[in-house]
Enzyme design. Structure first.
Site, PDB file in Angstrom:
ATOM      1  N   ASN A 138       9.212   6.725   4.850  1.00 15.55           N
ATOM      2  CA  ASN A 138       9.886   7.610   3.873  1.00 15.55           C
ATOM      3  C   ASN A 138       9.666   9.097   4.194  1.00 15.55           C
ATOM      4  O   ASN A 138       9.606   9.930   3.289  1.00 15.55           O
ATOM      5  CB  ASN A 138       9.471   7.295   2.421  1.00 15.55           C
ATOM      6  CG  ASN A 138      10.325   8.003   1.358  1.00 15.55           C
ATOM      7  OD1 ASN A 138       9.830   8.407   0.315  1.00 15.55           O
ATOM      8  ND2 ASN A 138      11.602   8.158   1.611  1.00 15.55           N
TER       9      ASN A 138
ATOM     10  N   ARG B 181      13.793   8.666   8.265  1.00 10.45           N
ATOM     11  CA  ARG B 181      15.150   8.160   8.077  1.00 10.45           C
ATOM     12  C   ARG B 181      15.626   8.138   6.627  1.00 10.45           C
ATOM     13  O   ARG B 181      16.736   8.605   6.324  1.00 10.45           O
ATOM     14  CB  ARG B 181      15.268   6.751   8.677  1.00 10.45           C
ATOM     15  CG  ARG B 181      15.162   6.732  10.183  1.00 10.45           C
ATOM     16  CD  ARG B 181      14.947   5.335  10.710  1.00 10.45           C
ATOM     17  NE  ARG B 181      13.638   4.812  10.324  1.00 10.45           N
ATOM     18  CZ  ARG B 181      13.190   3.587  10.571  1.00 10.45           C
ATOM     19  NH1 ARG B 181      13.979   2.723  11.193  1.00 10.45           N
ATOM     20  NH2 ARG B 181      11.982   3.218  10.212  1.00 10.45           N
ATOM     21  N   SER B 182      14.829   7.578   5.722  1.00 13.09           N
ATOM     22  CA  SER B 182      15.349   7.414   4.351  1.00 13.09           C
ATOM     23  C   SER B 182      15.513   8.734   3.587  1.00 13.09           C
ATOM     24  O   SER B 182      16.463   8.848   2.797  1.00 13.09           O
ATOM     25  CB  SER B 182      14.545   6.376   3.551  1.00 13.09           C
ATOM     26  OG  SER B 182      13.199   6.715   3.426  1.00 13.09           O
TER      27      SER B 182
HETATM   28  P1  4NP Z   1      10.490   6.497   8.965  1.00 13.63           P
HETATM   29  O1  4NP Z   1       9.582   6.854  10.243  1.00 13.63           O
HETATM   30  O2  4NP Z   1      10.224   5.057   8.629  1.00 13.63           O
HETATM   31  O3  4NP Z   1      11.880   6.742   9.424  1.00 13.63           O
HETATM   32  O4  4NP Z   1      10.035   7.457   7.872  1.00 13.63           O
HETATM   33  C1  4NP Z   1       8.192   6.675  10.237  1.00 13.63           C
HETATM   34  C2  4NP Z   1       7.367   7.660   9.739  1.00 13.63           C
HETATM   35  C3  4NP Z   1       5.993   7.500   9.747  1.00 13.63           C
HETATM   36  C4  4NP Z   1       5.448   6.329  10.284  1.00 13.63           C
HETATM   37  C5  4NP Z   1       6.289   5.340  10.775  1.00 13.63           C
HETATM   38  C6  4NP Z   1       7.658   5.513  10.751  1.00 13.63           C
HETATM   39  N1  4NP Z   1       4.046   6.180  10.339  1.00 13.63           N
HETATM   40  O5  4NP Z   1       3.581   5.184  10.909  1.00 13.63           O
HETATM   41  O6  4NP Z   1       3.303   7.021   9.803  1.00 13.63           O
END
Ligand code: 4NP
Length: 158
Positions: A10, A13-14
């Site tokens: 979050n 992408r979202s």
């Molecule tokens: P999102 O990307 O799912 O598009 O927000 C990510 C952001 C952070 C993490 C993984 C995916 N993380 O592992 O912290």
């Protein structure tokens, strides 16, 4: 109609999907009272603003997502939202695992709903600015398609 965009963190992408889809539905359905929100499956970034690279990319296209704050999805979301839109297949699997047994929200993949393509919006977290631009373009195209379907009532929420 209440729509929740979901990804893993979050922060990439979202929140982009929330900001872009809000802008596209305001264009397609001015003054609509749709509830649009986003949430993550993980807890790492709760309370954080979106990733700087996403904020800069959105701003470049005239959309301000800097005030959004990360939250984790919770059980009430599965009843309060009509549609929970996931970015990738791992998100769908996780949502199916954590959803309450009697949940009412329809859970679906963004590109499946928008373009009838069983494909993911790729996670740009470990990538560079060009990956955020790719996500922006994919999300904007999908948001336009979904907003158009809502306008012409081609999309029915089960
Ligand atoms: P999102 O990307 O799912 O598009 O927000 C990510 C952001 C952070 C993490 C993984 C995916 N993380 O592992 O912290």
């Amino acid at each position: 109609m209440a729509i929740l965009f979901v990804c893993l963190g979050n922060i990439c992408r979202s929140p982009l999907a929330e900001g872009i889809f809000r802008a596209e539905t305001q264009k397609a359905l001015p003054g609509n009272s749709m509830r649009i929100d986003s949430a993550g499956l993980g807890r790492w970034h709760i309370g954080d603003p979106p990733d700087d690279r996403g904020i800069v990319t959105a701003r470049h296209h005239g959309i301000d997502i800097s005030a959004l704050r990360c939250r984790q999805i919770w059980k009430d979301d599965f009843f309060e939202f009509d549609l929970i839109i996931a970015m990738d297949h791992a998100n769908i699997d996780r949502l199916e695992t954590v959803r309450p047994a009697n949940s009412t929200a329809q859970i679906d993949l963004f590109l499946k709903l928008a373009h009838n393509r069983d494909e993911a919006i790729p996670d740009p977290y470990m990538g560079g600015m060009e990956d955020f631009e790719t996500v922006f373009q994919m999300v904007q195209t999908a948001s336009k398609a979904l907003a158009a379907k809502l306008v012409t009532q081609q999309m029915t929420v089960q």
